[in-house]
Design a protein around this motif. Structure first.
Motif, PDB file in Angstrom:
ATOM      1  N   PRO A  54     -15.231   1.365   4.764  1.00  0.00           N
ATOM      2  CA  PRO A  54     -13.777   1.553   4.883  1.00  0.00           C
ATOM      3  C   PRO A  54     -13.030   1.328   3.578  1.00  0.00           C
ATOM      4  O   PRO A  54     -12.127   2.084   3.228  1.00  0.00           O
ATOM      5  CB  PRO A  54     -13.377   0.522   5.949  1.00  0.00           C
ATOM      6  CG  PRO A  54     -14.620   0.317   6.749  1.00  0.00           C
ATOM      7  CD  PRO A  54     -15.758   0.432   5.778  1.00  0.00           C
ATOM      8  N   GLN A  55     -13.417   0.258   2.832  1.00  0.00           N
ATOM      9  CA  GLN A  55     -12.691  -0.060   1.607  1.00  0.00           C
ATOM     10  C   GLN A  55     -12.860   1.016   0.534  1.00  0.00           C
ATOM     11  O   GLN A  55     -11.986   1.210  -0.317  1.00  0.00           O
ATOM     12  CB  GLN A  55     -13.152  -1.413   1.043  1.00  0.00           C
ATOM     13  CG  GLN A  55     -12.812  -2.602   1.925  1.00  0.00           C
ATOM     14  CD  GLN A  55     -13.850  -2.821   3.033  1.00  0.00           C
ATOM     15  OE1 GLN A  55     -14.756  -2.010   3.224  1.00  0.00           O
ATOM     16  NE2 GLN A  55     -13.698  -3.933   3.749  1.00  0.00           N
ATOM     17  N   GLY A  58     -11.673   4.871   2.393  1.00  0.00           N
ATOM     18  CA  GLY A  58     -10.252   5.054   2.678  1.00  0.00           C
ATOM     19  C   GLY A  58      -9.952   5.295   4.135  1.00  0.00           C
ATOM     20  O   GLY A  58      -9.046   6.074   4.462  1.00  0.00           O
ATOM     21  N   THR A  61      -8.392  -0.173   8.517  1.00  0.00           N
ATOM     22  CA  THR A  61      -7.362  -1.063   7.964  1.00  0.00           C
ATOM     23  C   THR A  61      -8.016  -2.287   7.350  1.00  0.00           C
ATOM     24  O   THR A  61      -9.149  -2.654   7.690  1.00  0.00           O
ATOM     25  CB  THR A  61      -6.381  -1.516   9.068  1.00  0.00           C
ATOM     26  OG1 THR A  61      -7.125  -2.158  10.123  1.00  0.00           O
ATOM     27  CG2 THR A  61      -5.626  -0.325   9.646  1.00  0.00           C
ATOM     28  N   ASN A  62      -7.289  -2.927   6.444  1.00  0.00           N
ATOM     29  CA  ASN A  62      -7.795  -4.142   5.810  1.00  0.00           C
ATOM     30  C   ASN A  62      -7.423  -5.362   6.641  1.00  0.00           C
ATOM     31  O   ASN A  62      -6.870  -5.232   7.736  1.00  0.00           O
ATOM     32  CB  ASN A  62      -7.286  -4.259   4.370  1.00  0.00           C
ATOM     33  CG  ASN A  62      -5.759  -4.259   4.306  1.00  0.00           C
ATOM     34  OD1 ASN A  62      -5.080  -4.620   5.283  1.00  0.00           O
ATOM     35  ND2 ASN A  62      -5.224  -3.851   3.155  1.00  0.00           N
ATOM     36  N   PRO A  67      -3.480   0.195   6.035  1.00  0.00           N
ATOM     37  CA  PRO A  67      -4.553   1.191   5.870  1.00  0.00           C
ATOM     38  C   PRO A  67      -5.286   1.007   4.539  1.00  0.00           C
ATOM     39  O   PRO A  67      -4.670   0.687   3.522  1.00  0.00           O
ATOM     40  CB  PRO A  67      -3.806   2.528   5.906  1.00  0.00           C
ATOM     41  CG  PRO A  67      -2.512   2.233   6.582  1.00  0.00           C
ATOM     42  CD  PRO A  67      -2.167   0.821   6.214  1.00  0.00           C
ATOM     43  N   ASN A  68      -6.590   1.192   4.571  1.00  0.00           N
ATOM     44  CA  ASN A  68      -7.388   1.130   3.345  1.00  0.00           C
ATOM     45  C   ASN A  68      -7.096   2.349   2.469  1.00  0.00           C
ATOM     46  O   ASN A  68      -7.101   3.481   2.949  1.00  0.00           O
ATOM     47  CB  ASN A  68      -8.878   1.085   3.675  1.00  0.00           C
ATOM     48  CG  ASN A  68      -9.312  -0.283   4.171  1.00  0.00           C
ATOM     49  OD1 ASN A  68      -8.983  -1.298   3.574  1.00  0.00           O
ATOM     50  ND2 ASN A  68     -10.047  -0.301   5.276  1.00  0.00           N
ATOM     51  N   THR A  69      -6.834   2.095   1.191  1.00  0.00           N
ATOM     52  CA  THR A  69      -6.575   3.196   0.261  1.00  0.00           C
ATOM     53  C   THR A  69      -7.880   3.874  -0.147  1.00  0.00           C
ATOM     54  O   THR A  69      -7.984   5.105  -0.170  1.00  0.00           O
ATOM     55  CB  THR A  69      -5.856   2.678  -0.995  1.00  0.00           C
ATOM     56  OG1 THR A  69      -4.650   2.043  -0.606  1.00  0.00           O
ATOM     57  CG2 THR A  69      -5.545   3.838  -1.939  1.00  0.00           C
ATOM     58  N   GLY A  70      -8.877   3.059  -0.452  1.00  0.00           N
ATOM     59  CA  GLY A  70     -10.172   3.604  -0.840  1.00  0.00           C
ATOM     60  C   GLY A  70     -10.148   4.272  -2.204  1.00  0.00           C
ATOM     61  O   GLY A  70      -9.156   4.249  -2.944  1.00  0.00           O
TER      62      GLY A  70
END
Length: 672
Positions: A54-55, A58, A61-62, A67-70
């Motif tokens: 996820p990280q 993207g 969520t963190n 939301p994860n930008t990635g």
């Protein structure tokens, strides 16, 4: 009496499209590594990737619930467009143009909110070009000590204005274009019409028009589609190696002569190396074979559409290795099948054509390769594979000491004379004064030389008539590093050779005597006619701003002397289009083709200096020497010029000269 205007050689629309496509390619290709990096990260870490993170991908969520930008989104939205814009701006105006182009592109990116590759390809060069024009306004008018202040603030202010222009003006236009183009592609996909694009793409490849299509439209749209869907079929519309492979396999089984013999090697280069241009000469030998590649291309695209397969990023070059590396996780079966079926259909159609038709040019692969290079507008880096010769290596093998070297060019009057003079001086300085270094036109070459030196764009033309010689290609006539390699070759061969020096000298006399007016045995030994270079033919401040205008200016001086007619100046342009006369050390020596010698009335040389320099095919030129020579009369002057331009101190003297007499004296002193 009015001077007759010299007409410029016409440039076809195809050539303009080629140049446009090459420019687009020049922005994309240096950054392919970044595209591959993004493709790998996307394939591995997105939600549907091989290793979902996820990280990095993207999604999700963190810990804070945001939301994860990635990496995937920021790279495609910011990194890749900015790299393209910087590259485009730098192509126009070096680093300064690249920086301003990237600043302007940021406005387009933020304004559009989607990957702005087309916007980057507009704003990058636009930023570089406009910054170049602005700098020219105050060039030479800035007080000493304030240059950095003015340069930094002008770039910053103009970059900010361009960013706003990109945000409010360019981004809506590019967004509308991208949306419209995407709708067209989607329409073709929805109606099963996408395979029909092969009818245009495959012929465009052979005509070298594919870069404009591929890098101008398909790659940007493919990136957008890949970001939304995780893959895109558009990346394989042009890059599929299947059609070319099938064609070459057909030649392996049903071809004849040199075409059949060279097809296996060409197939390996094409399929695994991704150099598609290797199969273009085979199509040009039998134009009907374009039907085979079209059928193969349509089959490959249809297969991809049916299996809903695609790549995550561009495959460049179009090698099967690059294709597999960029294939989406769920598309391996469809992509591999599309390549196999495209190759199969192309093979079957090409085999049918080869078996049922006859063609008189079947064995003339050299002619087809030359035709391909003529359409491309430059020499092909892989064409030598088809004709069995390396681009810069030798054909023959030395069996004794080197005793005779020839420097050959198209006309035998300018480039070859200058290069031969430089090389002759180096060999004499190394202690081998008996080694003959002559110059000749390619048309007058015979297979009696030990070493043949040519410009890299002429090597293939020189090889057929000098098959037993060692060939050396150079790209800089005045100070090529290959000259030192030739000197070392002379030293080794004379130390290890089996032939007696006397025999070598006798052999050397033969080609010098055999060649016609295009050859000079030793320009230094000839008397210098007093009217070859006269004060009226020396201009210290040329008025031309472009290469073609400079050729006209130098040619008009020859015309004013009554040395040539107007057709010779046209031939000077023709010569420049085929092989550049840039010599290195800020010097160019435009002269006519070998066929234009009938338009020379007497020998003459003109010299035009451009203190600020002009662009000569990407090189800076400050001195343009126009040449027209009858027999060997002009070679003494050219030898003098060559000696001056191999001496940095004397070049500096020329740049600082304030009178025509200083120029004439400098050229005269070197042979005193």
């Amino acid at each position: 009496m009015a001077t007759e205007t010299v007409a410029k050689p016409k440039t076809s629309a195809r050539v303009h499209v080629q140049k446009f496509g090459t420019f687009l390619s020049g922005m994309i290709m240096p950054n392919i590594g970044a595209f591959i990096a993004w493709g790998i990260i996307t394939a591995l870490f997105i939600e549907k990737g091989w290793i979902p993170v996820p990280q990095l991908g993207g999604f999700g969520t963190n810990a804070a619930g945001a939301p994860n930008t990635g990496l995937v989104g920021p790279m495609i939205t910011y990194l890749l467009p900015l790299l393209i814009a910087y590259t485009g701006g730098r192509m126009v105006y070096d680093v300064r143009g690249g920086v301003v182009g990237a600043i302007g592109t940021m406005g387009v990116i933020v304004g559009a909110g989607i990957p702005m590759f087309i916007g980057a390809m507009i704003m990058g060069p636009l930023g570089g070009w406009t910054m170049k024009k602005l700098d020219s306004i105050w060039d030479g008018k800035i007080r000493p000590g304030f240059e950095m202040l003015v340069n930094n603030f002008s770039a910053g202010i103009w970059g900010a204005l361009l960013a706003m222009l990109g945000f409010y003006g360019i981004s809506p236009l590019v967004t509308a274009f991208s949306t419209a183009a995407g709708n067209v592609v989607q329409f073709l996909v929805n109606n099963g019409l996408l395979p029909l694009t092969s009818i245009f793409i495959e012929p465009a490849k052979v005509l070298f028009l594919n870069n404009a299509i591929n890098h101008g439209v398909l790659t940007p749209l493919g990136i957008q589609q890949s970001l939304e869907q995780g893959k895109s079929i558009l990346f394989l519309l042009e890059a599929n190696p299947g059609p070319g492979l099938g064609l070459l396999l057909a030649y392996m089984f049903f071809g004849r002569g040199a075409a059949k013999a060279s097809a296996p090697g060409a197939a390996l280069i094409h399929f695994f190396g991704g150099i598609h241009e290797i199969y273009f000469p085979y199509v040009l030998m039998r134009p009907m074979l374009i039907l085979a590649t079209i059928a193969g291309g349509m089959t490959g695209i249809a297969t991809l559409a049916i299996t809903n397969s695609g790549l995550v990023a561009p495959a460049a070059p179009g090698s099967i290795i690059a294709v597999i590396a960029q294939t989406s996780r769920d598309s391996y079966f469809g992509v591999i099948l599309s390549v196999l079926l495209a190759a199969t259909v192309s093979f079957l159609v090409a085999s049918l054509i080869l078996r049922t038709t006859h063609h008189s040019d079947e064995g003339d692969l050299n002619a087809a390769t030359s035709k391909m290079e003529a359409m491309k507008g430059k020499k092909s880096s892989v064409a030598s594979t088809l004709t069995g010769a390396g681009a810069g290596g030798g054909v023959g093998v030395l069996t004794g000491p080197i005793s005779n070297i020839v420097f050959a060019c198209d006309a035998g009057m300018g480039s070859s004379a200058m290069g031969a003079s430089v090389l002759r001086n180096k060999i004499k300085a190394a202690g081998f004064p008996d080694v003959k270094v002559t110059n000749a036109s390619i048309a007058n070459l015979s297979d009696t030389y030990d070493v043949v030196v040519t410009h890299q764009d002429l090597t293939e033309r020189a090889k057929p008539s000098t098959a037993s010689a060692v060939h050396v290609s150079v790209d800089n006539f005045m100070n090529s590093p290959r000259y030192d390699e030739i000197v070392e070759m002379v030293q080794r061969s004379n130390a290890e050779g089996t032939a007696a020096p006397a025999a070598g000298a006798a052999t050397a006399a033969a080609p010098a005597a055999a060649t016609t007016s295009g050859t000079a045995a030793a320009p230094e030994a000839a008397a210098a006619p007093s009217d070859i270079l006269v004060p009226e033919s020396v201009v210290l401040n040329g008025s031309a701003a472009t290469r073609d205008a400079a050729i006209d200016e130098a040619g008009q001086l020859l015309l004013a002397r009554g040395a040539v007619d107007n057709d010779y100046i046209l031939a000077m342009h023709e010569r420049e289009e085929s092989v550049s006369t840039y010599m290195g050390s800020f010097l160019a020596i435009p002269h006519g083709t070998n066929a234009a010698k009938d338009h020379i009335k007497k020998s003459a040389v003109s010299v035009v200096r451009y203190p600020d320099g002009i662009d000569w095919n990407g090189k800076q030129v400050k001195f343009v020497v126009g040449v027209a020579g009858v027999n060997n009369e002009h070679l003494h002057i050219l030898s003098s010029i060559a000696k001056v331009f191999t001496n940095k101190a004397q070049v500096a003297q020329l740049e600082a000269a304030t009178s025509v007499d200083e120029v004439l004296e400098l050229f005269g002193k070197v042979n005193a």
